[in-house]
Design a protein around this motif. Structure first.
Motif, PDB file in Angstrom:
ATOM      1  N   GLY A  47       5.939  -9.157 -12.663  1.00 49.82           N
ATOM      2  CA  GLY A  47       5.836  -7.917 -13.415  1.00 49.82           C
ATOM      3  C   GLY A  47       4.981  -6.891 -12.694  1.00 49.82           C
ATOM      4  O   GLY A  47       5.252  -5.678 -12.749  1.00 49.82           O
ATOM      5  N   PHE A  48       3.936  -7.366 -12.000  1.00 51.40           N
ATOM      6  CA  PHE A  48       3.092  -6.446 -11.236  1.00 51.40           C
ATOM      7  C   PHE A  48       3.821  -5.947  -9.990  1.00 51.40           C
ATOM      8  O   PHE A  48       3.750  -4.765  -9.633  1.00 51.40           O
ATOM      9  N   LEU A  49       4.559  -6.858  -9.297  1.00 48.29           N
ATOM     10  CA  LEU A  49       5.264  -6.459  -8.082  1.00 48.29           C
ATOM     11  C   LEU A  49       6.352  -5.439  -8.373  1.00 48.29           C
ATOM     12  O   LEU A  49       6.671  -4.604  -7.519  1.00 48.29           O
ATOM     13  N   ASP A  50       6.933  -5.493  -9.594  1.00 52.92           N
ATOM     14  CA  ASP A  50       7.972  -4.527  -9.944  1.00 52.92           C
ATOM     15  C   ASP A  50       7.443  -3.097  -9.957  1.00 52.92           C
ATOM     16  O   ASP A  50       8.205  -2.145  -9.770  1.00 52.92           O
ATOM     17  N   ARG A  51       6.124  -2.930 -10.177  1.00 50.46           N
ATOM     18  CA  ARG A  51       5.551  -1.588 -10.218  1.00 50.46           C
ATOM     19  C   ARG A  51       4.857  -1.217  -8.907  1.00 50.46           C
ATOM     20  O   ARG A  51       4.342  -0.111  -8.769  1.00 50.46           O
ATOM     21  N   LEU A  52       4.833  -2.155  -7.952  1.00 49.41           N
ATOM     22  CA  LEU A  52       4.200  -1.904  -6.650  1.00 49.41           C
ATOM     23  C   LEU A  52       5.225  -1.253  -5.722  1.00 49.41           C
ATOM     24  O   LEU A  52       6.382  -1.662  -5.650  1.00 49.41           O
ATOM     25  N   HIS A  53       4.797  -0.207  -4.996  1.00 45.97           N
ATOM     26  CA  HIS A  53       5.695   0.497  -4.081  1.00 45.97           C
ATOM     27  C   HIS A  53       6.264  -0.498  -3.067  1.00 45.97           C
ATOM     28  O   HIS A  53       5.532  -1.305  -2.485  1.00 45.97           O
ATOM     29  N   PRO A  54       7.603  -0.469  -2.827  1.00 47.27           N
ATOM     30  CA  PRO A  54       8.213  -1.439  -1.894  1.00 47.27           C
ATOM     31  C   PRO A  54       7.573  -1.443  -0.513  1.00 47.27           C
ATOM     32  O   PRO A  54       7.462  -2.508   0.110  1.00 47.27           O
ATOM     33  N   ASP A  55       7.122  -0.290  -0.022  1.00 43.92           N
ATOM     34  CA  ASP A  55       6.531  -0.229   1.318  1.00 43.92           C
ATOM     35  C   ASP A  55       5.150  -0.873   1.374  1.00 43.92           C
ATOM     36  O   ASP A  55       4.639  -1.148   2.470  1.00 43.92           O
ATOM     37  N   ASP A  56       4.521  -1.103   0.206  1.00 44.36           N
ATOM     38  CA  ASP A  56       3.157  -1.639   0.183  1.00 44.36           C
ATOM     39  C   ASP A  56       3.111  -3.115  -0.171  1.00 44.36           C
ATOM     40  O   ASP A  56       2.044  -3.744  -0.105  1.00 44.36           O
ATOM     41  N   ARG A  57       4.256  -3.710  -0.564  1.00 41.27           N
ATOM     42  CA  ARG A  57       4.224  -5.086  -1.085  1.00 41.27           C
ATOM     43  C   ARG A  57       3.791  -6.105  -0.028  1.00 41.27           C
ATOM     44  O   ARG A  57       2.943  -6.957  -0.285  1.00 41.27           O
ATOM     45  N   GLU A  58       4.360  -6.039   1.155  1.00 44.52           N
ATOM     46  CA  GLU A  58       4.066  -7.047   2.179  1.00 44.52           C
ATOM     47  C   GLU A  58       2.580  -7.049   2.555  1.00 44.52           C
ATOM     48  O   GLU A  58       1.928  -8.103   2.593  1.00 44.52           O
ATOM     49  N   ALA A  59       2.007  -5.880   2.824  1.00 48.44           N
ATOM     50  CA  ALA A  59       0.598  -5.805   3.232  1.00 48.44           C
ATOM     51  C   ALA A  59      -0.323  -6.233   2.094  1.00 48.44           C
ATOM     52  O   ALA A  59      -1.337  -6.916   2.315  1.00 48.44           O
ATOM     53  N   THR A  60       0.023  -5.864   0.841  1.00 49.82           N
ATOM     54  CA  THR A  60      -0.818  -6.220  -0.305  1.00 49.82           C
ATOM     55  C   THR A  60      -0.827  -7.735  -0.521  1.00 49.82           C
ATOM     56  O   THR A  60      -1.885  -8.353  -0.713  1.00 49.82           O
ATOM     57  N   LEU A  61       0.363  -8.346  -0.509  1.00 47.97           N
ATOM     58  CA  LEU A  61       0.441  -9.793  -0.707  1.00 47.97           C
ATOM     59  C   LEU A  61      -0.247 -10.551   0.428  1.00 47.97           C
ATOM     60  O   LEU A  61      -0.904 -11.574   0.203  1.00 47.97           O
ATOM     61  N   LYS A  62      -0.118 -10.065   1.664  1.00 45.50           N
ATOM     62  CA  LYS A  62      -0.767 -10.741   2.794  1.00 45.50           C
ATOM     63  C   LYS A  62      -2.283 -10.698   2.660  1.00 45.50           C
ATOM     64  O   LYS A  62      -2.982 -11.695   2.905  1.00 45.50           O
ATOM     65  N   ALA A  63      -2.828  -9.555   2.269  1.00 46.44           N
ATOM     66  CA  ALA A  63      -4.285  -9.444   2.111  1.00 46.44           C
ATOM     67  C   ALA A  63      -4.780 -10.403   1.036  1.00 46.44           C
ATOM     68  O   ALA A  63      -5.828 -11.056   1.200  1.00 46.44           O
ATOM     69  N   PHE A  64      -4.033 -10.526  -0.069  1.00 43.86           N
ATOM     70  CA  PHE A  64      -4.454 -11.427  -1.152  1.00 43.86           C
ATOM     71  C   PHE A  64      -4.342 -12.887  -0.704  1.00 43.86           C
ATOM     72  O   PHE A  64      -5.254 -13.698  -0.944  1.00 43.86           O
ATOM     73  N   ASP A  65      -3.230 -13.252  -0.036  1.00 45.13           N
ATOM     74  CA  ASP A  65      -3.055 -14.635   0.421  1.00 45.13           C
ATOM     75  C   ASP A  65      -4.120 -15.014   1.452  1.00 45.13           C
ATOM     76  O   ASP A  65      -4.634 -16.135   1.445  1.00 45.13           O
ATOM     77  N   ASP A  66      -4.471 -14.089   2.358  1.00 45.90           N
ATOM     78  CA  ASP A  66      -5.522 -14.369   3.351  1.00 45.90           C
ATOM     79  C   ASP A  66      -6.852 -14.657   2.668  1.00 45.90           C
ATOM     80  O   ASP A  66      -7.610 -15.534   3.110  1.00 45.90           O
ATOM     81  N   HIS A  67      -7.146 -13.925   1.592  1.00 48.46           N
ATOM     82  CA  HIS A  67      -8.400 -14.161   0.876  1.00 48.46           C
ATOM     83  C   HIS A  67      -8.367 -15.503   0.148  1.00 48.46           C
ATOM     84  O   HIS A  67      -9.357 -16.253   0.165  1.00 48.46           O
ATOM     85  N   VAL A  68      -7.262 -15.843  -0.475  1.00 48.03           N
ATOM     86  CA  VAL A  68      -7.158 -17.119  -1.201  1.00 48.03           C
ATOM     87  C   VAL A  68      -7.331 -18.290  -0.237  1.00 48.03           C
ATOM     88  O   VAL A  68      -7.986 -19.290  -0.555  1.00 48.03           O
ATOM     89  N   ARG A  69      -6.775 -18.160   0.985  1.00 49.26           N
ATOM     90  CA  ARG A  69      -6.918 -19.233   1.980  1.00 49.26           C
ATOM     91  C   ARG A  69      -8.341 -19.295   2.540  1.00 49.26           C
ATOM     92  O   ARG A  69      -8.714 -20.261   3.190  1.00 49.26           O
ATOM     93  N   GLY A  70      -9.143 -18.292   2.314  1.00 44.65           N
ATOM     94  CA  GLY A  70     -10.508 -18.271   2.841  1.00 44.65           C
ATOM     95  C   GLY A  70     -10.641 -17.548   4.148  1.00 44.65           C
ATOM     96  O   GLY A  70     -11.715 -17.544   4.757  1.00 44.65           O
ATOM     97  N   ASP A  71      -9.566 -16.874   4.628  1.00 39.70           N
ATOM     98  CA  ASP A  71      -9.650 -16.144   5.893  1.00 39.70           C
ATOM     99  C   ASP A  71     -10.431 -14.843   5.754  1.00 39.70           C
ATOM    100  O   ASP A  71     -10.987 -14.348   6.740  1.00 39.70           O
ATOM    101  N   LEU A  72     -10.457 -14.255   4.537  1.00 43.76           N
ATOM    102  CA  LEU A  72     -11.188 -13.016   4.290  1.00 43.76           C
ATOM    103  C   LEU A  72     -12.205 -13.253   3.180  1.00 43.76           C
ATOM    104  O   LEU A  72     -11.896 -13.930   2.180  1.00 43.76           O
ATOM    105  N   PRO A  73     -13.428 -12.719   3.309  1.00 47.56           N
ATOM    106  CA  PRO A  73     -14.457 -12.962   2.270  1.00 47.56           C
ATOM    107  C   PRO A  73     -14.107 -12.315   0.943  1.00 47.56           C
ATOM    108  O   PRO A  73     -14.439 -12.843  -0.116  1.00 47.56           O
ATOM    109  N   ILE A  74     -13.470 -11.126   0.969  1.00 42.53           N
ATOM    110  CA  ILE A  74     -13.055 -10.454  -0.260  1.00 42.53           C
ATOM    111  C   ILE A  74     -11.640  -9.922  -0.064  1.00 42.53           C
ATOM    112  O   ILE A  74     -11.164  -9.761   1.059  1.00 42.53           O
ATOM    113  N   TYR A  75     -10.995  -9.696  -1.177  1.00 42.54           N
ATOM    114  CA  TYR A  75      -9.658  -9.094  -1.136  1.00 42.54           C
ATOM    115  C   TYR A  75      -9.806  -7.588  -1.304  1.00 42.54           C
ATOM    116  O   TYR A  75     -10.523  -7.123  -2.193  1.00 42.54           O
ATOM    117  N   GLU A  76      -9.138  -6.833  -0.434  1.00 42.28           N
ATOM    118  CA  GLU A  76      -9.144  -5.378  -0.548  1.00 42.28           C
ATOM    119  C   GLU A  76      -7.805  -4.843  -0.057  1.00 42.28           C
ATOM    120  O   GLU A  76      -7.296  -5.276   0.983  1.00 42.28           O
TER     121      GLU A  76
END
Length: 756
Positions: free
Chosen positions: A452-481
């Motif tokens: 439901g959230f991705l449906d409102r996210l601009h198509p050009d921004d989805r890949e970078a947004t999901l990658k930043a969140f996944d990197d944080h969940v894996r512990g590669d980034l200290p915070i998600y931004e």
């Protein structure tokens, strides 16, 4: 009365029979001739040196019969020598030769002889040189004894002693065996290591020689055990040679066996150093716990499984309005409002079942009630601990009433403002958005999952947004931004900056992530507008510089043509006017170049590379073509470092140009200096010109500002402004000083590590 010697002299055969029965045989070897006393030693020596090949040797029957062999017919000595074990043969022959050269000394030789069945028998030979009166010559007499059983017994005894010592050495308990005089007869490895001496330096010594400090106590208990009294669990210290010691519990036993009438003392020492240390540590830990518990600045409670309060510190009792000791042996539920006691009891029962040391259910903003009935809010942190083999709950309690009120007000302020909060579970895909986060998209219907959230996210921004969140969940980034666009109900996209952090359990597994959204649409639009303005400015500066330079080039060309036409016929006034026109055109050209460079500062990328100042600084000075009488002075230890070469060279070049322009005809040197100041290099360009008055120290760094009258300026008025802009762009600062001995000193700092 007739003596035994006289009797045996009368019956020599009886001597032979006695020797043969009492031994494993004997043999006689004459080693001198009765021809004269003066020749005895020479003959004896000659026979001894050839004893390996003697022929005049007499063996008793038993010598060979005890080996299961008959007496050979000839070569008795060679046959006998061949029966000696090869490893013993040379040694035996050498010792017999040595005995033959002695007058009366008895020698004992032990060796092995070959039996008829192929086995070897251990034999002891007692040898002596004798001179019987009847023979009148010196002989070597060798009497043989069978010591096979004795050797086997000794070997068995050695093996038993070795096995016993091995067993003792594997026991971690310290063991000593002493005689009745406290002399140490045996010690195991643990006791020797505890003493700090090898066993061979302990065995055979008296207790007082090995343990001089403790000897009196040790010997007193030795005497006690020898008298039949018990010595059990006596605390002692076993002192090491290096001064360290082990705490011991000593038991002593009296040893008595039928095979030995002597009584011995068995000493068994149990090392209780770790136990004593543990007991002391436990006592210290308990005292420390009680001290920390009682002096803690926050409230502390120790609660049993039955919900009864066992301990309460002074801070906690004061927090709930009770006097010292009033809470002990009362139910924990009396500190909770009546309406919450049932839920609290269920939570307590659940927590009590958690294993010791696990933290569960830390409670925030728990309602609490004081003794007078007034209510307030507390935060509680719970930990299960073991006390007297019982699992109890240690609770830390803080009064957070004011904090709770502040958070409530903050929550209201956030809802009124433009900050939206979100929470999502990366394991289930659950999403929860605050009302303000929904209002940012102009909707009220909740969004409950990631799709439901991705449906409102601009198509050009989805890949970078999901990658930043996944990197944080894996512990590669200290915070998600992430910065992205969300679809508003009006059909437009709103720019949002999102930041968050993933909560993790004790094992590091990702749990729900929380964060916030801030609507930055206006800022983003301003940023885009600024970028467009900068692009327009760059295009304008480029076009303007080229369009303005075209007429200047025309003026310079016309001046050149006029000079050619006039040749040398023009009067001095016309030459002055043409020269002034050329100078102003050149100055205008440089001004346009400086303006273009000033406008581009900070908007063009720069390359970082190695800069050797010892080589670069003199080159920059020569580049500005200084007057011949002005020299440059530089230190001999200028650094080499990685930085942006172009802007640094521009700064130094401009300062050199400024110094030369204001040096004056009397100034013959310019000084360049550099020193390290933390994370920066501090540079300084010094001249001995007319200087800069204090009121102009800031003004000279402004655009088109100079202390030289405009009609006498050779520069554009942008040199020092460029210096300050370039230095500040690099993260440093620029300034000017007026030294007491005249002139001016322009300084600036430049980072040791340049950040692009």
């Amino acid at each position: 009365m007739q003596s035994l010697r006289e009797y045996l002299n009368a019956a020599p055969d009886l001597v032979y029979q006695a020797l043969d029965l009492a031994t494993a045989g004997f043999y006689v070897c004459p080693i001198s001739d009765p021809s004269g006393a003066g020749q005895v030693r020479e003959a004896r020596s000659a026979d001894a040196n050839s004893c390996g090949r003697l022929t005049d040797v007499f063996f008793s029957k038993r010598a060979f019969a005890s080996l299961g062999r008959p007496i050979p017919d000839n070569d008795l000595w060679q046959t006998w020598v061949s029966l000696i074990h090869p490893e013993d043969r040379q040694r035996v022959v050498d010792e017999i030769k040595h005995a033959m050269n002695q007058t009366s000394a008895t020698v004992l030789i032990e060796y092995r002889l070959l039996r008829d069945d192929g086995s070897y028998r251990f034999t002891r030979e007692s040898g002596k040189t004798v001179r019987p009166d009847q023979l009148g010559r010196t002989c070597y007499l060798g009497v043989l004894s069978d010591i096979d059983r004795q050797v086997e017994f000794e070997r068995r005894l050695i093996r038993q002693n070795h096995d016993t010592q091995t067993i003792l050495d594997t026991i971690p308990t310290c063991i000593w065996v002493k005689d009745e005089h406290s002399r140490i007869e045996r010690i195991n490895r643990a006791a020797a290591e505890g003493t700090g001496l090898p066993p061979e330096q302990i065995v055979g010594k008296l207790t007082r020689d090995v343990y001089p400090t403790e000897a009196k106590r040790f010997e007193e208990t030795d005497a006690t055990i020898m008298q039949g009294d018990m010595v059990r669990a006596v605390p002692e210290k076993l002192v090491h040679r290096d001064g360290s010691f082990r705490n011991m519990l000593i038991d002593k036993y009296k040893l008595q066996c039928d095979a030995d009438s002597r009584a011995r003392i068995l000493v068994v020492g149990s090392d209780v150093t770790e136990l004593v240390s543990t007991q002391r540590a436990m006592a210290k830990s308990e005292a420390l716990f009680r001290t920390m518990f009682d002096s803690s600045p926050i409230g502390m409670l120790l609660v049993g499984n039955d919900g009864m309060i066992r301990l309460a510190n002074e801070r906690c009792q004061a927090m709930f309005g009770y006097q010292d000791g009033d809470l002990i042996n009362h139910s924990i539920e009396q500190l909770v409002p009546l309406s919450s006691r049932g839920a609290h009891r269920r939570h307590r029962d659940t927590f009590s079942s958690v294993p010791e040391g696990r933290r569960r259910g830390d409670i925030r903003h728990l309602p609490a009630v004081r003794k007078d009935g007034s209510k307030f809010v507390v935060d509680v942190w719970l930990t299960n601990v073991s006390v007297d083999n019982q699992v109890m709950t240690l609770a830390s309690v803080s009064d957070v009433t004011e904090q709770a009120n502040t958070e409530t007000r903050l929550k209201l302020a956030v809802e009124v403002g433009n900050v939206g909060f979100w929470e999502t579970d990366p394991n289930t895909g659950r999403v929860e958005l605050s009302p303000q986060a929904l209002r940012q998209m102009g909707i009220t219907e909740p969004i409950t999952d990631v799709q439901g959230f991705l449906d409102r996210l601009h198509p050009d921004d989805r890949e970078a947004t999901l990658k930043a969140f996944d990197d944080h969940v894996r512990g590669d980034l200290p915070i998600y931004e992430a910065v992205f666009r969300l679809l508003h109900v009006d059909g437009d996209y709103r720019w949002v900056i999102s930041r968050g952090i993933c909560i993790r359990d004790d094992d590091g597994v990702a749990q729900p992530a929380v964060g916030f959204h801030i609507d930055i649409t206006e800022q983003q639009e301003m940023k885009l507008e600024l970028e467009r303005s900068n692009q327009d400015l760059d295009r304008f500066a480029y076009i303007a510089s080229h369009d303005l330079k075209a007429p200047l080039r025309g003026i310079q060309n016309i001046v050149g043509w006029l000079k050619e036409d006039l040749d040398d016929q023009a009067d001095p006034d016309i030459d002055d006017h043409l020269r002034l026109l050329t100078t102003q055109a050149d100055r205008m050209n440089r001004l346009l170049d400086d303006l273009l460079q000033y406008a581009r500062i900070g908007r063009e990328s720069v390359a970082v590379q190695d800069v050797d100042l010892a080589k670069t600084v003199p080159e920059l000075f020569q580049f500005i073509s200084p007057p011949p009488h002005i020299r440059l002075e530089i230190p001999g230890d200028l650094p080499t470092f990685q930085t942006a070469r172009a802007p640094l060279e521009q700064v130094i070049r401009n300062l050199f140009t400024n110094a030369v322009q204001h040096a004056g005809s009397q100034n013959d040197r310019i000084e360049f200096d550099c020193r390290r100041d933390g994370e920066f290099y501090c540079f300084r360009v010094r001249d001995w010109g007319k200087g800069v008055p204090a009121e102009y120290h800031e003004k000279v760094f402004q655009l088109f500002q100079s202390i030289t009258p405009r009609d006498r300026q050779s520069g554009t008025g942008l040199g020092l402004a460029l210096v300050r802009r370039l230095v500040e762009q690099a993260g440093g600062r620029a300034w000017v000083e007026s030294p007491q001995d005249g002139g001016a000193a322009f300084g600036f700092t430049w980072p040791v590590k340049y950040r692009v």
